[in-house]
Motif scaffolding. Structure first.
Motif, PDB file in Angstrom:
ATOM      1  N   GLU A 112      -6.100  -5.071  87.336  1.00 20.02           N
ATOM      2  CA  GLU A 112      -6.350  -5.618  88.602  1.00 20.02           C
ATOM      3  C   GLU A 112      -6.850  -6.748  88.800  1.00 20.02           C
ATOM      4  O   GLU A 112      -6.387  -7.647  89.900  1.00 20.02           O
ATOM      5  CB  GLU A 112      -7.245  -4.513  89.543  1.00 20.02           C
ATOM      6  CG  GLU A 112      -6.500  -3.169  90.077  1.00 20.02           C
ATOM      7  CD  GLU A 112      -6.767  -2.140  89.009  1.00 20.02           C
ATOM      8  OE1 GLU A 112      -5.954  -1.195  88.653  1.00 20.02           O
ATOM      9  OE2 GLU A 112      -7.495  -2.188  87.879  1.00 20.02           O
ATOM     10  N   LEU A 141      -5.632  -5.711  96.097  1.00 20.06           N
ATOM     11  CA  LEU A 141      -6.540  -4.674  95.627  1.00 20.06           C
ATOM     12  C   LEU A 141      -6.613  -3.296  96.273  1.00 20.06           C
ATOM     13  O   LEU A 141      -6.648  -2.517  95.627  1.00 20.06           O
ATOM     14  CB  LEU A 141      -7.976  -5.651  95.394  1.00 20.06           C
ATOM     15  CG  LEU A 141      -7.952  -6.652  94.493  1.00 20.06           C
ATOM     16  CD1 LEU A 141      -9.300  -7.221  94.368  1.00 20.06           C
ATOM     17  CD2 LEU A 141      -7.582  -5.933  92.964  1.00 20.06           C
ATOM     18  N   GLY A 199     -12.661  -1.087  89.366  1.00 20.18           N
ATOM     19  CA  GLY A 199     -11.302  -1.588  89.065  1.00 20.18           C
ATOM     20  C   GLY A 199     -11.395  -1.778  87.398  1.00 20.18           C
ATOM     21  O   GLY A 199     -12.199  -1.599  86.594  1.00 20.18           O
TER      22      GLY A 199
END
Length: 245
Positions: A25, A111, A21
């Motif tokens: 995020e 997520l 990520g």
């Protein structure tokens, strides 16, 4: 790319370890948890929980999120025979025992919805994971020794799961047995491994409140495995718990 970040939110350190990520995020997780703290903290005068408890809003006016959290509280109160209670006589409404696990699990769901598949969120020792940090290796989650913060009782390897621990060593005797109105006793620590952190956290808290009967009860809850240490330092551990050391 990998991102690791830590913030102090909801009264505890929260770390986000993203192996696939970006900072965007990570910020999404922290923004969500900050929002939850504003809305659900019983220590904020303007939170939705406080306003409901003080009668400034009615049950028909609360958000769908709070309605869901209160339903979870009721579920665990019934399952635990009243040992778990979000509203104790003479005290303010406090759904925090459910809110933290639910909120961090929701962050993990955000997520996943953003396409991430390898991450770990650690909220003061309560952990939810996805995938593996490196190929072929699980996330390693230590269970703190109840008498020594520098030692662990065990290390659990998890993939796409969650671990939560309830104990008195960090905040004192803050978990109340709703059946007596007194601090829970009989256990030093109660750890639950479950598919999601909502379940793990609420089950661990309810089991700790139940005292010596808690580990067996928790082990009977759907999808739950346990590691518990009682006040005589006896260990209760589910045989299937994925202990690494």
């Amino acid at each position: 790319m990998a991102i690791t970040a830590v913030r102090q939110l909801m009264g505890l350190p929260i770390s986000v370890d993203l192996r696939d990520g970006t900072q965007r995020e990570a910020d999404m997780v922290f923004d969500w948890l900050h929002e939850v703290d504003l809305r659900f903290s019983p220590f904020r005068l303007d939170s939705e929980v406080t306003r409901l408890d003080e009668g400034r809003i009615g049950a028909e006016e609360i958000s769908a999120d709070l309605l869901h959290v209160l339903a979870l509280c009721e579920t665990y109160e019934l399952r635990s025979g009243g040992a778990f209670k979000a509203k104790l006589p003479g005290r303010q409404l406090d759904p925090n025992a459910v809110v933290k696990g639910w909120a961090v699990q929701r962050a993990a769901d955000l997520l996943r919805a953003a396409g991430l598949r390898r991450f770990c969120i650690n909220a003061g020792g309560d952990v939810v994971t996805a995938g593996e940090p490196t190929d072929g290796e699980p996330w390693r989650v230590g269970i703190r020794h109840p008498d020594d913060s520098q030692r662990v009782c065990a290390v659990v390897g998890i993939r796409d799961g969650a671990v939560a621990t309830s104990a008195a060593y960090e905040r004192g005797n803050h978990i109340i047995d709703g059946r007596t109105g007194l601090p829970a006793f009989g256990l030093l620590s109660m750890t639950v491994y479950a598919p999601d952190l909502t379940t793990a956290d609420a089950t661990a808290t309810a089991a700790f409140a139940m005292g010596i009967d808690g580990p067996e009860w928790a082990a009977q809850q759907p999808g739950c495995l346990v590691h518990a240490v009682d006040s005589n330092h006896r260990v209760f551990r589910s045989p299937e718990l994925p202990v690494l050391s």
